[in-house]
Design an enzyme around this catalytic site. Structure first.
Site, PDB file in Angstrom:
ATOM      1  N   HIS A 296       1.684   4.229  -2.912  1.00 45.10           N
ATOM      2  CA  HIS A 296       1.618   5.846  -2.722  1.00 45.10           C
ATOM      3  C   HIS A 296       2.730   6.253  -3.455  1.00 45.10           C
ATOM      4  O   HIS A 296       2.871   7.354  -4.322  1.00 45.10           O
ATOM      5  CB  HIS A 296       1.482   6.325  -1.467  1.00 45.10           C
ATOM      6  CG  HIS A 296      -0.022   6.112  -0.771  1.00 45.10           C
ATOM      7  ND1 HIS A 296      -1.067   6.449  -1.378  1.00 45.10           N
ATOM      8  CD2 HIS A 296      -0.386   5.741   0.649  1.00 45.10           C
ATOM      9  CE1 HIS A 296      -2.032   6.507  -0.551  1.00 45.10           C
ATOM     10  NE2 HIS A 296      -1.602   5.886   0.573  1.00 45.10           N
TER      11      HIS A 296
ATOM     12  N   HIS B 275      -5.583   7.209  -2.617  1.00 43.98           N
ATOM     13  CA  HIS B 275      -6.663   6.102  -2.278  1.00 43.98           C
ATOM     14  C   HIS B 275      -7.687   6.178  -3.413  1.00 43.98           C
ATOM     15  O   HIS B 275      -8.228   6.668  -3.680  1.00 43.98           O
ATOM     16  CB  HIS B 275      -7.195   6.640  -0.848  1.00 43.98           C
ATOM     17  CG  HIS B 275      -6.193   6.676   0.167  1.00 43.98           C
ATOM     18  ND1 HIS B 275      -5.792   7.693   0.879  1.00 43.98           N
ATOM     19  CD2 HIS B 275      -5.379   5.463   0.785  1.00 43.98           C
ATOM     20  CE1 HIS B 275      -4.783   7.061   1.975  1.00 43.98           C
ATOM     21  NE2 HIS B 275      -4.615   5.928   1.421  1.00 43.98           N
TER      22      HIS B 275
ATOM     23  N   TYR C  99     -10.026   2.630   1.312  1.00 47.99           N
ATOM     24  CA  TYR C  99     -10.193   2.807   3.018  1.00 47.99           C
ATOM     25  C   TYR C  99     -11.172   1.560   3.357  1.00 47.99           C
ATOM     26  O   TYR C  99     -12.001   0.855   2.641  1.00 47.99           O
ATOM     27  CB  TYR C  99     -11.282   4.186   3.215  1.00 47.99           C
ATOM     28  CG  TYR C  99     -10.417   5.209   3.296  1.00 47.99           C
ATOM     29  CD1 TYR C  99      -9.134   5.374   3.160  1.00 47.99           C
ATOM     30  CD2 TYR C  99     -11.220   6.266   3.482  1.00 47.99           C
ATOM     31  CE1 TYR C  99      -8.331   6.598   3.213  1.00 47.99           C
ATOM     32  CE2 TYR C  99     -10.661   7.620   3.733  1.00 47.99           C
ATOM     33  CZ  TYR C  99      -9.190   7.596   3.160  1.00 47.99           C
ATOM     34  OH  TYR C  99      -8.439   9.146   3.746  1.00 47.99           O
TER      35      TYR C  99
ATOM     36  N   HIS D 255       0.773  -1.344  -0.149  1.00 52.15           N
ATOM     37  CA  HIS D 255      -0.072   0.090   0.111  1.00 52.15           C
ATOM     38  C   HIS D 255       0.771   1.482   0.082  1.00 52.15           C
ATOM     39  O   HIS D 255       0.738   2.297  -0.820  1.00 52.15           O
ATOM     40  CB  HIS D 255      -0.806   0.037   1.346  1.00 52.15           C
ATOM     41  CG  HIS D 255      -1.828   1.131   1.450  1.00 52.15           C
ATOM     42  ND1 HIS D 255      -3.129   1.136   1.220  1.00 52.15           N
ATOM     43  CD2 HIS D 255      -1.485   2.368   1.683  1.00 52.15           C
ATOM     44  CE1 HIS D 255      -3.738   2.262   1.615  1.00 52.15           C
ATOM     45  NE2 HIS D 255      -2.787   3.013   1.719  1.00 52.15           N
ATOM     46  N   GLU D 256       1.789   1.036   1.017  1.00 52.41           N
ATOM     47  CA  GLU D 256       2.599   2.604   1.110  1.00 52.41           C
ATOM     48  C   GLU D 256       3.530   2.684  -0.345  1.00 52.41           C
ATOM     49  O   GLU D 256       3.859   3.723  -0.789  1.00 52.41           O
ATOM     50  CB  GLU D 256       3.553   2.476   2.280  1.00 52.41           C
ATOM     51  CG  GLU D 256       2.682   2.435   3.478  1.00 52.41           C
ATOM     52  CD  GLU D 256       1.566   3.362   3.838  1.00 52.41           C
ATOM     53  OE1 GLU D 256       1.982   4.545   2.955  1.00 52.41           O
ATOM     54  OE2 GLU D 256       0.759   3.253   4.353  1.00 52.41           O
TER      55      GLU D 256
HETATM   56 ZN   LIG Z   1      -2.637   5.104   2.144  1.00 53.35          ZN
END
Ligand SMILES: [Zn+2]
Length: 744
Positions: free
Chosen positions: A211, A217, A262, A207-208
């Site tokens: 980014h 997101h 999310y 996930h990181e």
């Molecule tokens: Zn995130």
């Protein structure tokens, strides 16, 4: 441990103004049950506990697992810099731009992408800063996250020592976070990615890194309102900006399951969901933190031109792959998860039951049993036939207890059940703990959606679902009895494995013990190996002492072997009164005027069950100062009135205890007693107790008990310089007492 130390520890642990203590011991059944100095298990928790903020621990029920999303435990800010959307670090310039115009960069822009290396594929140089120890959990997770991206995309990651170039600087910082995209201008010598404590999984690292290669997101996409509903009422006020949308060019289909999406309760201040999927069968997909999805991978491969490169290298065209399939590194079609075959030509039919084994639509009467899997956000869409309404009887309802949420209200945060009649809107009430055990709820409309959020490993939910005819309603179309049903009940497998202790070791294993936890001034007494089945032939005892509080005992979970009540919890309270609890009881709720009690847990040598978690709360009756230590002088006369004495009928209940203390060497004479206490058999409802021997439990041999209406003179004189007075009033007709005492 010394008894005094025990006391000190407990007083420190108890952060409420009430000073009470628990003396705790745990021993094998053949030992005698005398108050002992055995080891005490007390852990201190921050008070008040606020979930959703910064690594605070919830009031854990021991021996279980309770899962959270990393976004919930991430810090709000790092080194004075607020984290945007929970885990995104922005530069000061980006913050300023965000505040001015609510958007700050075009992530698709070449400027923010990682540039091709010597192989022609995009290259992401990286290094570990000194906080990432070799072989540590963080280092391993980072390696796994990098490998996951490399094996699915054409991105290449290369460990470097050259700091004079844009690169990722992995650190073990506070929480999990990253910048978005390659910020060459701000960080020509590398940009940080934090994989802090609790972030050490492949999914979170993926996930990181997402980014860092330019991903937003998922739910901030410009088309998100076609797929999800944001419940703005439930979002923390400081976090509403985290649900802003961006102007995005969406090259792949909205992906509920994206690793960048999310989770259901992201930034909730009250435990209610902040995001629901418009299609009720998709709720369980959001908040994936396991691995990249097909669409995550496709997006990166499109963004970085991977597919074109592979097509060229293979001399093939993705046109040969059907649907969203494309030519991958191995020169064959990479197919979406719902198709297979060399050209993605064979559709895979959707499973009868959703992937979580729980989400389903119910149109016929049935029994619903939730799977025991943790991390469910299960949506059960119940649709009654025309002119009928769903009737739901909860035969099993044991969810995680309420915790204090950010509004300082008790809320169902970790586990919750909502009955939504207006889906996707959230309901007005959420249930957890044992709120609905044994209860039946009749819906007010033809459709009701059960939204079950489960994060506690021991949670149980089972319901019988029937349909009741709405009186006077005539169907517009004749009802057919056999409608199609996608119902499937997966039975929860109850664990029956008993732990067998190793016999070959020389040291005997430490027998499992009862434990005590303290949270917000409330003690939790928990059976040994709770949740796995308690061991046989065990006894534990806990006793409480306080002169300033009443006692409130409640069961959070109570499930003992039901055979002839041979495994039981025995509560001994004032005047030798006892209560024996056994079997599987949904609710125990007991109050006593005094926080002086003994609880014994006794098991026989056969059969066992899950055990118990019992809360022992020292309480002061609201708005009544009826726990008092009253110091008297030599010769002083004193009149003690109960609350509401002489005021006629009073519905309010009272649980009170006073201690009259005369100077050393003197005694206290009770000269007059006026009692207006309504009688009950064995004085089991309302009563007054007097003890002059400084005996906290008011033994029946040496104490006086009253529960009738009378006026009497010269009742008693204490043996010591103290008079203990306990009083319980549950009924309106009890009008209290007046006691006149004198120091002699
Ligand atoms: Zn995130």
């Amino acid at each position: 441990m010394e008894a005094l130390k025990v006391l000190a520890l407990l007083v420190v642990a108890l952060l409420s103004p009430v000073t009470s203590s628990i003396v705790y011991q745990d021993e094998t059944s053949d030992a005698t049950l005398s108050p002992g100095d055995d080891e005490v298990h007390v852990r201190q928790y921050p008070s008040p506990v606020t979930v959703n903020s910064r690594h605070d621990q919830p009031p854990l029920i021991v021996n279980d697992s309770l899962i959270t999303d990393f976004m919930e435990v991430n810090p709000l800010e790092v080194d004075g810099m607020e984290l945007f959307e929970g885990d995104i670090m922005l530069t000061k310039e980006q913050w300023r731009m965000l505040k001015e115009e609510r958007k700050f960069q075009n992530y698709g822009s070449e400027l923010y992408k990682w540039q091709p290396g010597p192989s022609g594929f995009p290259l992401v140089p990286y290094r570990f800063e000194s906080s990432v120890a070799a072989g540590s959990a963080a280092a391993n997770a980072i390696a796994a996250g990098i490998a996951h991206w490399e094996s699915n995309t054409c991105l290449q990651f290369e460990q470097t020592t050259n700091t004079a170039q844009p690169h990722l600087r992995f650190i073990v910082g506070s929480g999990c976070w990253s910048y978005i995209g390659r910020l060459f201008q701000n960080f020509p010598n590398g940009q940080q990615v934090s994989i802090g404590r609790g972030c050490e999984t492949m999914g979170i690292v993926a996930h990181e890194i997402g980014h860092a290669i330019g991903f937003n997101h998922e739910q901030s996409r410009s088309d998100r309102d076609d797929y999800v509903v944001i419940h703005f009422d439930n979002i923390r006020s400081s976090a509403s900006g985290n649900f802003n949308q961006r102007n995005t060019i969406d090259v792949v289909t909205y992906d509920y399951e994206s690793i960048m999406h999310y989770s259901t309760k992201a930034f909730s201040f009250n435990g209610f969901p902040t995001i629901s999927t418009i299609d009720s069968s998709k709720n369980h997909l959001i908040g994936n933190r396991d691995a990249l999805t097909f669409n995550d991978i496709l997006l990166a491969n499109l963004m970085y031109g991977c597919i074109t490169s592979w097509e060229d290298a293979c001399g093939m065209s993705s046109d040969s792959c059907e649907g969203e399939g494309y030519i991958g590194a191995s020169c064959s079609c990479v197919c979406p998860p719902d198709t297979t075959g060399s050209n993605c030509e064979t559709p895979i039919p959707p499973p009868a039951v959703a992937e979580d084994g729980c989400t389903q639509t119910i149109t016929t009467e049935t029994t619903f049993t939730s799977p025991s899997t943790n991390g469910l956000s299960c949506t059960v869409d119940i649709q009654a036939p025309e002119c009928h309404t769903p009737v739901i009887t909860f035969t099993q309802f044991r969810l995680y207890q309420k915790v204090t949420c950010e509004n300082n209200q008790a809320c169902c945060y970790y586990d919750s059940l909502e009955l939504r009649e207006d889906y996707p809107n959230t309901a007005s009430t959420m249930y957890c703990s044992t709120d609905l055990a044994g209860q039946t709820i009749t819906a007010g409309s033809q459709r009701v959606v059960l939204f079950y959020f489960k994060r506690w490993s021991s949670a149980l939910l089972e319901a019988d679902i029937t349909f009741a005819q709405v009186p006077g309603c005539e169907p517009a179309t004749p009802t057919t009895t056999t409608s199609t049903s996608t119902t499937s009940t997966s039975t929860t497998s109850t664990s029956t494995t008993t732990t067998s202790t190793s016999t070959s070791t020389t040291e005997p294993p430490t027998p499992p013990k009862c434990t005590i936890e303290v949270h917000n001034g409330v003690f939790y007494w928990i059976s040994p190996l709770f949740d796995e089945n308690y061991p046989n032939g065990r006894t534990c005892r806990v006793s409480g002492y306080s002169n300033t509080a009443a006692f409130h005992l409640k069961s959070i979970v109570f499930d003992l072997d039901t055979t002839d009540c041979q495994d039981y919890v025995l509560l001994t309270t004032l005047f030798g009164k006892t209560q024996k609890y056994c079997g599987d009881i949904s609710k125990i709720n007991f109050k006593s005027p005094s926080f002086n009690f003994i609880l014994d847990f006794v098991t026989n040598d056969m059969d066992n069950s899950m055990g118990f978690n019992i809360s022992l709360a020292p309480r002061i009756t609201p708005n009544q100062d009826c726990h008092e230590v009253i110091t008297l002088e030599a010769g002083q006369e004193y009149t003690l009135d109960s609350p509401f004495f002489g005021q006629g009928k009073q519905k309010k209940k009272a649980y009170c205890e006073w201690r009259l203390v005369a100077p050393e060497g003197s005694t206290i004479q009770v000269k007059q007693l006026i009692s207006r206490i309504k009688p009950s058999s064995d004085c089991n409802k309302d009563f007054l107790l007097l003890n002059g021997n400084m005996e906290k439990l008011y033994p029946s041999e040496t104490s006086l008990q009253y529960c009738s209406v009378f006026n009497t003179m010269d009742i008693m004189t204490t043996e010591t310089n103290m008079l203990y007075v306990a009083y319980q009033k549950k009924r309106a007709k009890t009008k209290g007492f007046r006691l006149k005492a004198m120091v002699v």
